[in-house]
Scaffold this active site. Sequence first.
Site, PDB file in Angstrom:
ATOM      1  N   GLU A   7      -4.716   3.453  -6.432  1.00  0.00           N
ATOM      2  CA  GLU A   7      -5.419   4.643  -6.918  1.00  0.00           C
ATOM      3  C   GLU A   7      -4.655   5.300  -8.064  1.00  0.00           C
ATOM      4  O   GLU A   7      -5.268   5.766  -9.038  1.00  0.00           O
ATOM      5  CB  GLU A   7      -5.630   5.638  -5.774  1.00  0.00           C
ATOM      6  CG  GLU A   7      -6.650   5.147  -4.757  1.00  0.00           C
ATOM      7  CD  GLU A   7      -6.854   6.122  -3.618  1.00  0.00           C
ATOM      8  OE1 GLU A   7      -8.006   6.525  -3.395  1.00  0.00           O
ATOM      9  OE2 GLU A   7      -5.852   6.473  -2.955  1.00  0.00           O
TER      10      GLU A   7
ATOM     11  N   GLU B  69      -6.949   0.730   2.622  1.00  0.00           N
ATOM     12  CA  GLU B  69      -6.927   1.781   3.643  1.00  0.00           C
ATOM     13  C   GLU B  69      -7.741   1.452   4.894  1.00  0.00           C
ATOM     14  O   GLU B  69      -7.320   1.798   6.014  1.00  0.00           O
ATOM     15  CB  GLU B  69      -7.400   3.109   3.037  1.00  0.00           C
ATOM     16  CG  GLU B  69      -6.405   3.764   2.090  1.00  0.00           C
ATOM     17  CD  GLU B  69      -6.600   3.357   0.639  1.00  0.00           C
ATOM     18  OE1 GLU B  69      -6.127   4.072  -0.246  1.00  0.00           O
ATOM     19  OE2 GLU B  69      -7.241   2.298   0.409  1.00  0.00           O
TER      20      GLU B  69
END
Length: 266
Positions: free
Chosen positions: A117, A137
């Site tokens: 990210e 995740e």
Amino acid sequence: MDTQFCKVATDGRVMTITIDRPEMRNALHAEAHFELAEVFDRFEADPALWVAILTASGDKAFSAGADLRTPSNKDDPRAFRGMPVPETGFAGLTWRFARRKPVIAAVNGFALGGGFEAALACDVIVAAKSASFGLTEPKVGLAALGGGIQRIVQELGPKRAHAMLLTARRINAAQAHDWGLVAEVVPDAQLLDCARRWADEIAACSPASIIATRAIIKSYYDLGMDASNREMFALSEVRAMLGGPDAREGGKALFEKRPPVWADSQ
């Protein structure tokens, strides 16, 4: 500035920020996020600095994402909405939507979860051949809440993005380059030289022009094609560019057949 979880170096117009937790695969805990946020604040505020490079120590990982081993203080007043990150997000970068200056990610090793990210939040990604990328995740019961879901859809389109997001799959540097996520892939030993070459190309341009260009890009994402074209001349960054010294200097230098001397970023 004194830092504990990253190294900061400046050379000319370029600041290089190196995440420095190699023993933790450069995973970030709360204090590292807050420290990086301060570093990026200082980069944005310094008119003599025009470009930043974000990289990491070691050859294993750019960042494994969030440090899930180190407990955080949930009552920390700096935390954003109860999460152990500042208002500017993971690495002090992923929610820095008002950022004006360009940042290059030089990805060494794997960039997973929040690490990916952070790279996605940069303007340009260059990668070592050993690099890999993934929003992993879901494999630990979480989701990419640092802007990764939105950015990967924006970058890849829905179907390729779904293929990554819904499987938590990792892709290598070559595939990331093929998909347009990475601008250049180089042998590992050449990564920082590559990032600096890109930084120098950006720094050769007028900083006012780069700031205005980034503002127009953001307006396109926010407003769409038609409205962005109509409204871009009202942007303060565009007005500053058109009325600033660089607009005059560029033409003058071209006429005089010499390199332009740009004003510091404002």
